[in-house]
Design a protein around this motif. Structure first.
Motif, mmCIF file in Angstrom:
data_model
loop_
_atom_site.group_PDB
_atom_site.id
_atom_site.type_symbol
_atom_site.label_atom_id
_atom_site.label_comp_id
_atom_site.label_asym_id
_atom_site.label_seq_id
_atom_site.Cartn_x
_atom_site.Cartn_y
_atom_site.Cartn_z
ATOM 1 N N THR A 100 2.021 -0.154 -13.650
ATOM 2 C CA THR A 100 1.830 -1.398 -12.893
ATOM 3 C C THR A 100 2.920 -1.580 -11.840
ATOM 4 O O THR A 100 4.062 -1.163 -12.033
ATOM 5 N N ILE A 101 2.526 -2.241 -10.738
ATOM 6 C CA ILE A 101 3.470 -2.703 -9.722
ATOM 7 C C ILE A 101 3.413 -4.229 -9.682
ATOM 8 O O ILE A 101 2.327 -4.812 -9.656
ATOM 9 N N THR A 102 4.566 -4.876 -9.689
ATOM 10 C CA THR A 102 4.625 -6.317 -9.459
ATOM 11 C C THR A 102 5.353 -6.551 -8.142
ATOM 12 O O THR A 102 6.516 -6.173 -7.978
ATOM 13 N N ASN A 103 4.647 -7.145 -7.200
ATOM 14 C CA ASN A 103 5.151 -7.297 -5.840
ATOM 15 C C ASN A 103 5.873 -8.633 -5.701
ATOM 16 O O ASN A 103 5.329 -9.619 -5.178
ATOM 17 N N VAL A 104 7.121 -8.694 -6.175
ATOM 18 C CA VAL A 104 7.872 -9.948 -6.099
ATOM 19 C C VAL A 104 8.351 -10.224 -4.678
ATOM 20 O O VAL A 104 8.770 -11.338 -4.358
ATOM 21 N N GLY A 105 8.292 -9.222 -3.814
ATOM 22 C CA GLY A 105 8.748 -9.389 -2.443
ATOM 23 C C GLY A 105 7.950 -10.408 -1.657
ATOM 24 O O GLY A 105 8.479 -11.032 -0.727
ATOM 25 N N VAL A 106 6.676 -10.606 -2.009
ATOM 26 C CA VAL A 106 5.861 -11.568 -1.269
ATOM 27 C C VAL A 106 6.373 -12.992 -1.445
ATOM 28 O O VAL A 106 6.031 -13.882 -0.671
ATOM 29 N N PHE A 107 7.202 -13.221 -2.472
ATOM 30 C CA PHE A 107 7.790 -14.543 -2.705
ATOM 31 C C PHE A 107 9.217 -14.621 -2.166
ATOM 32 O O PHE A 107 9.927 -15.594 -2.434
ATOM 33 N N ALA A 145 0.836 -1.206 0.000
ATOM 34 C CA ALA A 145 0.000 0.000 0.000
ATOM 35 C C ALA A 145 0.870 1.256 0.000
ATOM 36 O O ALA A 145 0.564 2.245 -0.681
ATOM 37 N N PHE A 146 1.965 1.230 0.755
ATOM 38 C CA PHE A 146 2.893 2.371 0.767
ATOM 39 C C PHE A 146 3.569 2.521 -0.594
ATOM 40 O O PHE A 146 3.749 3.641 -1.083
ATOM 41 N N ALA A 147 3.953 1.400 -1.205
ATOM 42 C CA ALA A 147 4.569 1.465 -2.531
ATOM 43 C C ALA A 147 3.592 2.023 -3.562
ATOM 44 O O ALA A 147 3.966 2.823 -4.426
ATOM 45 N N ALA A 148 2.313 1.613 -3.460
ATOM 46 C CA ALA A 148 1.307 2.114 -4.383
ATOM 47 C C ALA A 148 1.122 3.622 -4.225
ATOM 48 O O ALA A 148 1.021 4.363 -5.214
ATOM 49 N N PRO A 156 21.679 -2.361 11.783
ATOM 50 C CA PRO A 156 20.672 -3.141 11.059
ATOM 51 C C PRO A 156 19.483 -2.266 10.667
ATOM 52 O O PRO A 156 18.976 -1.496 11.486
ATOM 53 N N ARG A 157 19.046 -2.380 9.420
ATOM 54 C CA ARG A 157 17.917 -1.580 8.919
ATOM 55 C C ARG A 157 17.013 -2.467 8.050
ATOM 56 O O ARG A 157 17.403 -3.555 7.598
ATOM 57 N N LYS A 158 15.801 -1.976 7.821
ATOM 58 C CA LYS A 158 14.866 -2.630 6.910
ATOM 59 C C LYS A 158 15.160 -2.114 5.501
ATOM 60 O O LYS A 158 15.025 -0.916 5.230
ATOM 61 N N VAL A 159 15.563 -3.018 4.621
ATOM 62 C CA VAL A 159 16.020 -2.609 3.293
ATOM 63 C C VAL A 159 15.275 -3.402 2.229
ATOM 64 O O VAL A 159 15.009 -4.604 2.396
ATOM 65 N N CYS A 160 14.936 -2.732 1.123
ATOM 66 C CA CYS A 160 14.340 -3.425 -0.026
ATOM 67 C C CYS A 160 14.928 -2.870 -1.317
ATOM 68 O O CYS A 160 15.513 -1.782 -1.338
ATOM 69 N N GLN A 161 14.743 -3.629 -2.384
ATOM 70 C CA GLN A 161 15.232 -3.212 -3.694
ATOM 71 C C GLN A 161 14.052 -2.948 -4.618
ATOM 72 O O GLN A 161 13.055 -3.683 -4.611
ATOM 73 N N LEU A 162 14.205 -1.902 -5.421
ATOM 74 C CA LEU A 162 13.207 -1.537 -6.422
ATOM 75 C C LEU A 162 13.826 -1.696 -7.804
ATOM 76 O O LEU A 162 15.023 -1.462 -7.999
ATOM 77 N N ALA A 163 13.004 -2.083 -8.772
ATOM 78 C CA ALA A 163 13.446 -2.163 -10.167
ATOM 79 C C ALA A 163 12.371 -1.545 -11.045
ATOM 80 O O ALA A 163 11.192 -1.923 -10.933
ATOM 81 N N LEU A 164 12.757 -0.627 -11.875
ATOM 82 C CA LEU A 164 11.811 0.044 -12.776
ATOM 83 C C LEU A 164 12.176 -0.269 -14.219
ATOM 84 O O LEU A 164 13.280 0.038 -14.667
ATOM 85 N N SER A 165 11.243 -0.917 -14.939
ATOM 86 C CA SER A 165 11.392 -1.104 -16.384
ATOM 87 C C SER A 165 10.528 -0.067 -17.092
ATOM 88 O O SER A 165 9.363 0.134 -16.712
ATOM 89 N N PHE A 166 11.092 0.589 -18.108
ATOM 90 C CA PHE A 166 10.310 1.592 -18.832
ATOM 91 C C PHE A 166 10.583 1.517 -20.329
ATOM 92 O O PHE A 166 11.620 1.002 -20.764
ATOM 93 N N ASP A 167 9.645 2.018 -21.083
ATOM 94 C CA ASP A 167 9.702 2.038 -22.545
ATOM 95 C C ASP A 167 10.523 3.255 -22.973
ATOM 96 O O ASP A 167 10.097 4.390 -22.795
ATOM 97 N N ALA A 224 8.992 -3.181 -9.989
ATOM 98 C CA ALA A 224 9.093 -4.398 -9.182
ATOM 99 C C ALA A 224 9.444 -4.000 -7.754
ATOM 100 O O ALA A 224 10.431 -3.297 -7.523
ATOM 101 N N PHE A 225 8.628 -4.446 -6.792
ATOM 102 C CA PHE A 225 8.796 -4.119 -5.381
ATOM 103 C C PHE A 225 9.311 -5.362 -4.673
ATOM 104 O O PHE A 225 8.609 -6.370 -4.560
ATOM 105 N N GLY A 226 10.585 -5.313 -4.219
ATOM 106 C CA GLY A 226 11.236 -6.499 -3.689
ATOM 107 C C GLY A 226 10.964 -6.751 -2.219
ATOM 108 O O GLY A 226 10.287 -5.970 -1.529
#
Length: 457
Positions: A375-382, A287-290, A417-428, A400-402
């Motif tokens: 679009t957002i693809t939430n690959v982090g849930v996996f 929801a925060f990413a959205a 120690p911190r909470k860290v995630c990776q983002l990936a943006l594909s664009f045309d 892509a939200f990791g």
């Protein structure tokens, strides 16, 4: 007289050309009413339940379960005036015995009709006046021939329903209960090749298991210990594959990556979950990413545009229909949150939860999967850190939200120690240059790293 109507497969969403029959909710002989759901189909976009447009009695299923047919193909025949057929049959008994022997004489005829053509007597059908010129012998046979459209050659004695129903042209559906159908599907057994041993020709679990262990025909080569299975490419999987190929080989993809410390976002989430406003809301990191995506798109409208090759125009959109890639039992679908840019964080969280529930149940409508802008693809849930997502056709960017992980991070010169995630943006790259893509990705990262930045947008 019976009046037959054939229902053609409709186009349930703009541009669909075919659909697969998933489940029939009726069988020959069933009475249906207007708006009763009689079949579930799977299109290239979703599973859809179709309502009946008439009152009547089902006489024939023209398409088998699992068969794919083109839009406009008749799939079911319904007698919309079944009382007319019953009225013709009513004077089969001698007229003087209407209040006496007639009901007893009529009972075996109606029972035989139920076995032969698949439908039973209708209450009040005999109230209609019979045609005076109809011979008595013809009046008994009349409901049999038109109701099933039975070929004249079928004159063998009636033994079971299975034997009688089987010759019906194209519309034969094996008689089996839902658990048995599921067992057959799981084991890869074709019900159309089984003769049921149950009452009335119903296929039982034992029939399916016996068919599985039965020796294969001599003409079929069977490899002992084979470890392969083949599944037809159709429905959602077929549409997804074609869309991804078209996108990958049409739009020049560029993918950029960003690693973000989202500790402040996770701390804010923990506080909000304990607040009265969010206490009954499933507030996820997605929801925060959205929210970050729709806010960042305001500053970089290029990522919320579309490339119109036919008109040779770039279409900039002043609204955000946010697509959320969702894995379902039928494959990948991307339902949309309409006007996501107008929703608060709480409203976005509720919309995402509802969207996910509907998608998992396979009930997303075709209308909810068209017209997306980003679009957002939430690959982090996996548990996946990131990837290089393929842009959805008609859009120019996908994020892509990791997974969010505890990782060592440097804060004020100290490794903590911190909470860290990776983002990936594909664009045309036809629409979005490197500058716009990088700025958008940086804005999303900044909003997740410090949600208070949203006050400056």
């Amino acid at each position: 007289m019976p009046q037959y109507q054939q229902f053609p497969l409709p186009d349930t969403a703009e541009g669909l050309t075919e659909a697969e029959i998933l489940t029939w909710h009726v069988k020959p002989g069933d009475t249906v009413r207007v708006n009763d759901v009689f079949v579930e189909i799977e299109t290239a976009k979703a599973a859809v339940e179709l309502p009946c447009p008439w009152d009547g009695v089902v006489t024939e299923l023209l398409v088998q379960v699992g068969q794919t047919v083109e839009v406009g193909t008749p799939i079911i025949t319904i007698d919309v005036d079944p009382a007319g057929a019953a009225a013709v049959a009513a004077p089969a008994a001698p007229a003087p015995a209407v209040n006496g022997a007639a009901p007893e004489a009529a009972a075996p005829v109606e029972e035989r009709v139920a076995n032969l053509v698949g439908y039973g007597p209708r209450t009040g059908a005999a109230k209609r006046r019979a045609r005076k010129d109809a011979p008595a012998a013809a009046s008994v046979a009349a409901p049999v021939v038109p109701a099933v459209v039975e070929p004249p050659r079928v004159e063998a004695p009636v033994v079971t329903q299975h034997v009688v129903v089987e010759p019906v042209s194209g519309g034969y559906v094996p008689l089996a209960k839902p658990p048995v159908r599921k067992l057959a599907k799981d084991l890869g057994v074709d019900l159309y090749g089984i003769t049921g041993s149950g009452p009335g020709g119903v296929i039982t679990r034992e029939d399916v298991e016996q068919a599985l262990t039965a020796p294969a025909p001599a003409s079929v080569e069977v490899v002992a210990g084979a470890r392969e299975r083949r599944v037809p490419i159709k429905g959602v999987r077929k549409a997804t594959a074609q869309a991804m190929v078209d996108s990958a080989f049409t739009a020049p993809h560029v993918t950029e990556f960003l690693t973000v410390d989202v500790t402040p976002m996770m701390e804010l989430r923990a506080r909000l979950k304990n607040s009265p406003e969010f206490r009954d809301v499933k507030l996820t990191p997605l929801a925060f990413a959205a929210k970050a995506v729709v806010l960042a798109a305001r500053r970089t409208p290029d990522v919320n545009a579309a490339w119109d090759a036919a008109a040779q125009e770039i279409v900039y959109k002043d609204y955000v229909h946010l697509g959320i890639a969702a894995a379902t039992p039928r494959g990948l679908v991307v339902p949309k949150v309409r006007d996501a840019d107008r929703l608060s964080l709480r409203e976005l969280a509720i919309a995402l939860d509802e969207l996910a529930t509907v998608a998992r149940n396979g009930k997303t409508t075709p209308a909810d999967m068209v017209g997306g802008t980003i679009t957002i693809t939430n690959v982090g849930v996996f548990g996946v850190d990131t990837g290089t997502p393929i842009i959805n056709p008609g859009e120019v960017a996908i994020l892509a939200f990791g997974a969010i992980r505890d990782m060592p991070w440097v804060v004020d010169g100290q490794v903590v120690p911190r909470k860290v995630c990776q983002l990936a943006l594909s664009f045309d790259h036809r629409v979005v240059d490197g500058q716009q893509g990088s700025r958008f990705l940086a804005d999303v990262g900044a909003l997740l790293a410090d949600p208070g930045v949203a006050l400056t947008y």
